[in-house]
Enzyme design. Structure first.
Site, PDB file in Angstrom:
ATOM      1  N   CYS A  43      25.752   1.160  -0.883  1.00  0.00           N
ATOM      2  CA  CYS A  43      26.769   2.205  -0.815  1.00  0.00           C
ATOM      3  C   CYS A  43      26.623   2.962   0.501  1.00  0.00           C
ATOM      4  CB  CYS A  43      26.644   3.129  -2.034  1.00  0.00           C
ATOM      5  SG  CYS A  43      27.959   4.345  -2.123  1.00  0.00           S
ATOM      6  N   SER A  44      26.158   4.195   0.461  1.00  0.00           N
ATOM      7  CA  SER A  44      26.128   5.002   1.684  1.00  0.00           C
ATOM      8  C   SER A  44      25.090   6.107   1.610  1.00  0.00           C
ATOM      9  CB  SER A  44      27.506   5.614   1.913  1.00  0.00           C
ATOM     10  OG  SER A  44      27.832   6.406   0.785  1.00  0.00           O
ATOM     11  N   CYS A  45      24.022   5.911   0.818  1.00  0.00           N
ATOM     12  CA  CYS A  45      23.004   6.954   0.706  1.00  0.00           C
ATOM     13  C   CYS A  45      22.419   7.227   2.091  1.00  0.00           C
ATOM     14  CB  CYS A  45      21.926   6.538  -0.288  1.00  0.00           C
ATOM     15  SG  CYS A  45      22.570   6.539  -1.980  1.00  0.00           S
TER      16      CYS A  45
ATOM     17  N   CYS B 151      22.046   1.727   3.758  1.00  0.00           N
ATOM     18  CA  CYS B 151      22.212   1.720   2.305  1.00  0.00           C
ATOM     19  C   CYS B 151      23.110   0.524   2.031  1.00  0.00           C
ATOM     20  CB  CYS B 151      22.847   3.013   1.810  1.00  0.00           C
ATOM     21  SG  CYS B 151      23.151   2.996   0.030  1.00  0.00           S
TER      22      CYS B 151
END
Lengths: 114, 207
Positions: free
Chosen positions: B114-116, B111
């Site tokens: 971000c951090s999906c 991601c």
């Protein structure tokens, strides 16, 4: 043509050093931030969406984004969104934070008996 | 480029650590949301327990079933969420797409913004998945990044990097290792790690 200006979260394709594969165990407060988000995002409450969380993180701006750790960014974004949505007021958050800091300091350093 | 500080300090002895501004903020927000009846202390505790229960074992069960049941694998490639529900797992409400490794194609997920991550089936993402270096580099030099994880992908194999979003997440279906014909599903699931489902490593080879 000049390259476009990137915002601090937009990292894909940039250069960087080797990946640090050390993993830390989550601290209790970090899990709590995750739990707060899941509760506010669940189907019954539906107060915050994941897109909004990300938008709030992106709006922290350069300087702050890089300085904060992962869950610090989350709680900063969640707090700003709760103010924006009129669920919490900035003044009451300030007062509550002062109260908690006082409480915690008294627990750690009890006033000396005279 | 400015040298960044590590995003996560390693766990410290909390007794010796001064409270940070953001730890205080976290407690303040929690107490105010209790007071306003947005959620209760019991709701919070239940959610913390749910986070602790989630881990890569759920995702590994799905992969093992896909390896032994081709029809299931096809259903999983149509919708991971409904395939997970078939096995009694809770995949959450965000769609997850399965991407399958083949002898010609290796998949890896990231991601960049971000951090999906498919956290409902694999648990919380590791620190490196959220790191600047992984997010920046894996889309540009995936072969080099995979080598840092000890994974050598032949130049003849295409590498496809999938960039997750808040509305669509991915998980990798690794190739079933050779010499596993006699293994049952629960033994097969043990060959599948978190990193295998991210795509930075291959399924483990049985002893």
């Amino acid at each position: 043509m000049k390259p476009h200006l990137r915002r601090p979260h937009d990292l894909g394709g940039l250069d960087d050093g080797p990946i640090d594969r050390n993993e830390h165990l989550h601290e209790p407060w970090e899990k709590q931030v995750d739990a707060i988000l899941r509760l506010l995002n669940d189907k019954t409450r539906n107060i915050l969406s994941i897109d909004e969380l990300r938008r709030g993180i992106e709006e922290l701006g350069p300087g702050i984004y890089e300085k904060l750790s992962y869950y610090e960014r989350w709680i900063a974004s969640i707090t700003n969104l709760l103010i924006e949505k009129n669920i919490l007021e900035i003044d009451e958050i300030g007062r509550k934070m002062a109260e908690i800091e006082r409480r915690w300091n008294e627990d750690r350093y009890p006033p000396k008996e005279s | 480029m400015v040298k960044k500080e590590p995003l996560h300090p390693h766990q410290r002895d909390l007794e010796d650590t001064p409270f940070t501004h953001y730890q205080i903020m976290t407690t303040a927000i929690t107490e105010l949301l209790f007071q306003k009846n947005i959620f209760s202390p019991d709701d919070l505790r239940a959610q913390l327990e749910a986070i602790d229960r989630k881990g890569p074992a759920d995702g590994a069960r799905l992969i093992a079933r896909a390896w032994v049941d081709p029809d299931f694998k096809e259903r999983m490639k149509t919708s991971v969420n409904s395939a997970a529900t078939e096995l009694g797992l809770d995949p959450g409400n965000i769609p997850i797409l399965a991407v399958e490794n083949t002898p010609e194609l290796h998949n890896v997920i990231v991601c960049t913004l971000c951090s999906c991550y498919p956290r409902m089936l694999i648990g919380l993402p590791p620190d490196w998945y959220k790191s600047r270096s992984y997010r920046a580099r894996v889309v540009r030099e995936p072969r080099t990044v995979l080598k840092e994880f000890g994974t050598e992908i032949s130049d003849k194999v295409e590498i496809r990097v999938h960039d997750s979003t808040a509305d669509l997440r991915y998980m990798v279906i690794p190739m079933k290792p050779d010499c596993t014909e006699s293994m049952d599903e629960s033994a097969l699931a043990k060959l599948v790690t978190r990193d295998t489902m991210i795509g930075v490593t291959l399924a483990k080879v049985p002893d």
